[in-house]
Design a protein around this motif. Structure first.
Motif, mmCIF file in Angstrom:
data_model
loop_
_atom_site.group_PDB
_atom_site.id
_atom_site.type_symbol
_atom_site.label_atom_id
_atom_site.label_comp_id
_atom_site.label_asym_id
_atom_site.label_seq_id
_atom_site.Cartn_x
_atom_site.Cartn_y
_atom_site.Cartn_z
ATOM 1 N N ARG A 246 33.672 51.495 37.217
ATOM 2 C CA ARG A 246 33.854 50.144 37.740
ATOM 3 C C ARG A 246 32.932 49.937 38.939
ATOM 4 N N PHE A 247 32.555 48.685 39.157
ATOM 5 C CA PHE A 247 31.787 48.310 40.338
ATOM 6 C C PHE A 247 32.439 47.092 40.978
ATOM 7 N N PRO A 248 32.723 47.155 42.277
ATOM 8 C CA PRO A 248 33.219 45.960 42.958
ATOM 9 C C PRO A 248 32.073 44.968 43.180
ATOM 10 N N ILE A 249 32.418 43.700 43.267
ATOM 11 C CA ILE A 249 31.454 42.641 43.575
ATOM 12 C C ILE A 249 31.877 42.030 44.899
ATOM 13 N N VAL A 250 30.945 42.018 45.841
ATOM 14 C CA VAL A 250 31.210 41.517 47.185
ATOM 15 C C VAL A 250 30.273 40.357 47.463
ATOM 16 N N GLU A 251 30.827 39.272 48.006
ATOM 17 C CA GLU A 251 30.028 38.125 48.453
ATOM 18 C C GLU A 251 30.416 37.799 49.877
ATOM 19 N N ASN A 252 29.421 37.670 50.727
ATOM 20 C CA ASN A 252 29.645 37.365 52.149
ATOM 21 C C ASN A 252 30.631 38.333 52.795
ATOM 22 N N GLY A 253 30.547 39.584 52.419
ATOM 23 C CA GLY A 253 31.391 40.610 53.001
ATOM 24 C C GLY A 253 32.797 40.694 52.440
ATOM 25 N N LYS A 254 33.170 39.796 51.548
ATOM 26 C CA LYS A 254 34.521 39.760 50.986
ATOM 27 C C LYS A 254 34.497 40.228 49.525
ATOM 28 N N LEU A 255 35.543 40.934 49.133
ATOM 29 C CA LEU A 255 35.690 41.361 47.749
ATOM 30 C C LEU A 255 36.040 40.146 46.895
ATOM 31 N N VAL A 256 35.232 39.858 45.881
ATOM 32 C CA VAL A 256 35.490 38.691 45.025
ATOM 33 C C VAL A 256 35.820 39.076 43.589
ATOM 34 N N GLY A 257 35.540 40.325 43.213
ATOM 35 C CA GLY A 257 35.820 40.725 41.845
ATOM 36 C C GLY A 257 35.410 42.153 41.580
ATOM 37 N N GLN A 258 35.539 42.507 40.319
ATOM 38 C CA GLN A 258 35.185 43.856 39.882
ATOM 39 C C GLN A 258 34.766 43.778 38.424
ATOM 40 N N ILE A 259 33.756 44.535 38.078
ATOM 41 C CA ILE A 259 33.311 44.607 36.681
ATOM 42 C C ILE A 259 33.522 46.041 36.207
#
Length: 155
Positions: A124-137
């Motif tokens: 799995r890889f987390p997805i971060v935008e603007n320093g915040k966790l927004v999702g995971q693939i």
């Protein structure tokens, strides 16, 4: 007069450029996350209950600070059993989590993400935008994307 075409009347086909399939189209946004002060036993119960293999660890601002997996929990159990001790109630996520977390961009093409999974051996890889966790693939999300693409365009 000779035959001009053996193919019959030709119609113009609207060939639409295929749009890239992005990670953000398939990532999971509603995540089960963990806090660094949570006991390992609670994490294990959550992993079992929701049938997941791990999850991101976030702080109170929803900033990614680590990731914890089944393997990390198993290490804690194994160490306890090796020393013939019960699982320590004070064992927390902070002690077991991995803090060096590789993330990917939500705007990455899903096939580039597949290559990244193959190269890194991660699940799995987390997805971060603007320093915040927004999702995971996850690898499974990439497989779903491939199957959807197959049903739309592949023969």
């Amino acid at each position: 007069m000779g035959i001009k075409s053996f193919q019959g009347k030709r119609t113009t086909t609207n060939t639409k450029e295929s749009e890239p399939i992005l990670v953000s189209d398939y990532m999971t946004r509603n995540l089960i996350t963990f806090k660094e002060e949570q006991p390992i036993e609670e994490v294990i119960e959550t992993l079992i209950k929701y049938k997941i293999s791990g999850g991101p660890v976030v702080n109170e601002k929803n900033e990614l600070i680590g990731i914890i997996s089944e393997g990390d929990c198993m290490k804690q159990i194994s160490e306890s059993r090796y020393h013939n001790l019960p699982v320590d109630k004070n064992n927390t996520v902070k002690k077991a989590m991995i803090t060096s977390v590789e993330t990917i961009d939500g705007n990455m093409n899903i096939f580039d993400a597949a290559n990244k999974f193959l190269e890194s051996k991660r699940r799995r890889f987390p997805i971060v935008e603007n320093g915040k966790l927004v999702g995971q693939i996850s690898q499974k999300d990439v497989l779903k994307a491939a199957m959807k693409l197959k049903s739309n365009t592949w023969k």
